[in-house]
Scaffold this motif. Sequence first.
Motif, PDB file in Angstrom:
ATOM      1  N   VAL A   2       0.841  -1.192   0.000  1.00  0.00           N
ATOM      2  CA  VAL A   2       0.000   0.000   0.000  1.00  0.00           C
ATOM      3  C   VAL A   2       0.874   1.238   0.000  1.00  0.00           C
ATOM      4  O   VAL A   2       1.903   1.295   0.670  1.00  0.00           O
ATOM      5  CB  VAL A   2      -0.915   0.012   1.238  1.00  0.00           C
ATOM      6  CG1 VAL A   2      -1.663   1.329   1.346  1.00  0.00           C
ATOM      7  CG2 VAL A   2      -1.902  -1.151   1.184  1.00  0.00           C
ATOM      8  N   GLN A   3       0.473   2.230  -0.768  1.00  0.00           N
ATOM      9  CA  GLN A   3       1.158   3.522  -0.780  1.00  0.00           C
ATOM     10  C   GLN A   3       0.162   4.636  -0.550  1.00  0.00           C
ATOM     11  O   GLN A   3      -0.961   4.584  -1.073  1.00  0.00           O
ATOM     12  CB  GLN A   3       1.833   3.752  -2.131  1.00  0.00           C
ATOM     13  CG  GLN A   3       3.190   3.090  -2.277  1.00  0.00           C
ATOM     14  CD  GLN A   3       3.930   3.584  -3.509  1.00  0.00           C
ATOM     15  OE1 GLN A   3       3.324   3.757  -4.561  1.00  0.00           O
ATOM     16  NE2 GLN A   3       5.213   3.792  -3.380  1.00  0.00           N
ATOM     17  N   LEU A   4       0.606   5.641   0.210  1.00  0.00           N
ATOM     18  CA  LEU A   4      -0.159   6.879   0.362  1.00  0.00           C
ATOM     19  C   LEU A   4       0.672   7.993  -0.236  1.00  0.00           C
ATOM     20  O   LEU A   4       1.850   8.153   0.132  1.00  0.00           O
ATOM     21  CB  LEU A   4      -0.444   7.184   1.830  1.00  0.00           C
ATOM     22  CG  LEU A   4      -1.285   6.185   2.620  1.00  0.00           C
ATOM     23  CD1 LEU A   4      -1.496   6.692   4.036  1.00  0.00           C
ATOM     24  CD2 LEU A   4      -2.622   5.960   1.945  1.00  0.00           C
ATOM     25  N   CYS A  22      -4.557  13.172  -0.561  1.00  0.00           N
ATOM     26  CA  CYS A  22      -3.764  11.980  -0.215  1.00  0.00           C
ATOM     27  C   CYS A  22      -4.488  10.779  -0.799  1.00  0.00           C
ATOM     28  O   CYS A  22      -5.603  10.462  -0.377  1.00  0.00           O
ATOM     29  CB  CYS A  22      -3.621  11.855   1.284  1.00  0.00           C
ATOM     30  SG  CYS A  22      -2.828  10.321   1.811  1.00  0.00           S
ATOM     31  N   ALA A  24      -4.571   6.751  -1.636  1.00  0.00           N
ATOM     32  CA  ALA A  24      -4.071   5.426  -1.263  1.00  0.00           C
ATOM     33  C   ALA A  24      -4.199   4.487  -2.456  1.00  0.00           C
ATOM     34  O   ALA A  24      -5.208   4.510  -3.171  1.00  0.00           O
ATOM     35  CB  ALA A  24      -4.856   4.880  -0.081  1.00  0.00           C
ATOM     36  N   ILE A  28      -5.802  -2.806  -1.606  1.00  0.00           N
ATOM     37  CA  ILE A  28      -6.650  -2.294  -0.536  1.00  0.00           C
ATOM     38  C   ILE A  28      -7.997  -2.983  -0.560  1.00  0.00           C
ATOM     39  O   ILE A  28      -8.679  -2.983  -1.583  1.00  0.00           O
ATOM     40  CB  ILE A  28      -6.828  -0.770  -0.680  1.00  0.00           C
ATOM     41  CG1 ILE A  28      -5.486  -0.064  -0.525  1.00  0.00           C
ATOM     42  CG2 ILE A  28      -7.821  -0.249   0.360  1.00  0.00           C
ATOM     43  CD1 ILE A  28      -5.510   1.400  -0.885  1.00  0.00           C
ATOM     44  N   ILE A  31     -10.660   0.802   3.843  1.00  0.00           N
ATOM     45  CA  ILE A  31      -9.982   1.855   4.595  1.00  0.00           C
ATOM     46  C   ILE A  31     -10.900   2.339   5.700  1.00  0.00           C
ATOM     47  O   ILE A  31     -12.057   2.668   5.441  1.00  0.00           O
ATOM     48  CB  ILE A  31      -9.583   3.041   3.693  1.00  0.00           C
ATOM     49  CG1 ILE A  31      -8.677   2.561   2.558  1.00  0.00           C
ATOM     50  CG2 ILE A  31      -8.875   4.118   4.512  1.00  0.00           C
ATOM     51  CD1 ILE A  31      -8.279   3.652   1.576  1.00  0.00           C
ATOM     52  N   MET A  34      -9.083   7.965   8.259  1.00  0.00           N
ATOM     53  CA  MET A  34      -8.011   8.670   7.541  1.00  0.00           C
ATOM     54  C   MET A  34      -7.750   9.971   8.295  1.00  0.00           C
ATOM     55  O   MET A  34      -8.689  10.644   8.716  1.00  0.00           O
ATOM     56  CB  MET A  34      -8.419   8.935   6.094  1.00  0.00           C
ATOM     57  CG  MET A  34      -8.807   7.671   5.345  1.00  0.00           C
ATOM     58  SD  MET A  34      -9.173   7.930   3.593  1.00  0.00           S
ATOM     59  CE  MET A  34      -7.513   7.872   2.889  1.00  0.00           C
ATOM     60  N   ASN A  76     -10.392   6.235  -2.825  1.00  0.00           N
ATOM     61  CA  ASN A  76      -9.455   5.986  -1.720  1.00  0.00           C
ATOM     62  C   ASN A  76      -8.613   7.221  -1.423  1.00  0.00           C
ATOM     63  O   ASN A  76      -7.388   7.134  -1.215  1.00  0.00           O
ATOM     64  CB  ASN A  76      -8.537   4.794  -2.031  1.00  0.00           C
ATOM     65  CG  ASN A  76      -9.287   3.477  -2.039  1.00  0.00           C
ATOM     66  OD1 ASN A  76     -10.310   3.332  -1.374  1.00  0.00           O
ATOM     67  ND2 ASN A  76      -8.778   2.518  -2.785  1.00  0.00           N
ATOM     68  N   ILE A  99      -5.720   0.722   7.166  1.00  0.00           N
ATOM     69  CA  ILE A  99      -6.107   0.018   5.946  1.00  0.00           C
ATOM     70  C   ILE A  99      -6.068  -1.491   6.135  1.00  0.00           C
ATOM     71  O   ILE A  99      -5.135  -2.031   6.748  1.00  0.00           O
ATOM     72  CB  ILE A  99      -5.175   0.421   4.781  1.00  0.00           C
ATOM     73  CG1 ILE A  99      -5.344   1.909   4.471  1.00  0.00           C
ATOM     74  CG2 ILE A  99      -5.467  -0.420   3.534  1.00  0.00           C
ATOM     75  CD1 ILE A  99      -4.381   2.439   3.439  1.00  0.00           C
ATOM     76  N   TYR A 109      -0.782   3.174   7.702  1.00  0.00           N
ATOM     77  CA  TYR A 109       0.155   3.549   6.659  1.00  0.00           C
ATOM     78  C   TYR A 109       0.302   5.073   6.654  1.00  0.00           C
ATOM     79  O   TYR A 109      -0.649   5.807   6.967  1.00  0.00           O
ATOM     80  CB  TYR A 109      -0.343   3.075   5.292  1.00  0.00           C
ATOM     81  CG  TYR A 109      -0.375   1.579   5.155  1.00  0.00           C
ATOM     82  CD1 TYR A 109      -1.486   0.846   5.580  1.00  0.00           C
ATOM     83  CD2 TYR A 109       0.713   0.882   4.623  1.00  0.00           C
ATOM     84  CE1 TYR A 109      -1.520  -0.527   5.470  1.00  0.00           C
ATOM     85  CE2 TYR A 109       0.686  -0.497   4.508  1.00  0.00           C
ATOM     86  CZ  TYR A 109      -0.434  -1.194   4.942  1.00  0.00           C
ATOM     87  OH  TYR A 109      -0.452  -2.565   4.840  1.00  0.00           O
TER      88      TYR A 109
END
Length: 120
Positions: A2-4, A22, A24, A28, A31, A34, A76, A99, A109
């Motif tokens: 996973v990347q944000l 932001c 994501a 996934i 979520i 946040m 997301n 997440i 994350y």
Amino acid sequence: QVQLVESGGGLVKAGESLRLSCAASGSIFRIDTMVWYRQAPGKEREFIAGISAGGSTNYADSVKGRFTISRDNAKNTVYLQMNRLKPEDTAIYYCNANINTAGSSWADYWGQGTQVTVSS
């Protein structure tokens, strides 16, 4: 994985506005909360605003009435609309998300941060 990824930071004058995003991405499944944090030079990272999966929000007193957090669950993505910016809002802004990845448990994350600088 996973990347944000945050975006939208920049240099503005006091009283102006910015909108941070932001997004994501990755495997996934779901979520939950946040959250936006910020860290100014020489200071600890502080909570700014959070939003639940259902849309409930809460804010730090320092930004209440000026900042608005929102999210687009289909994308997301979480947003932070920042109005009436002040020099003391200058910081690196980070997003955080709780997440659930496909086939795994829940985890927090973090994004890499985006710089916001407000000149007087």
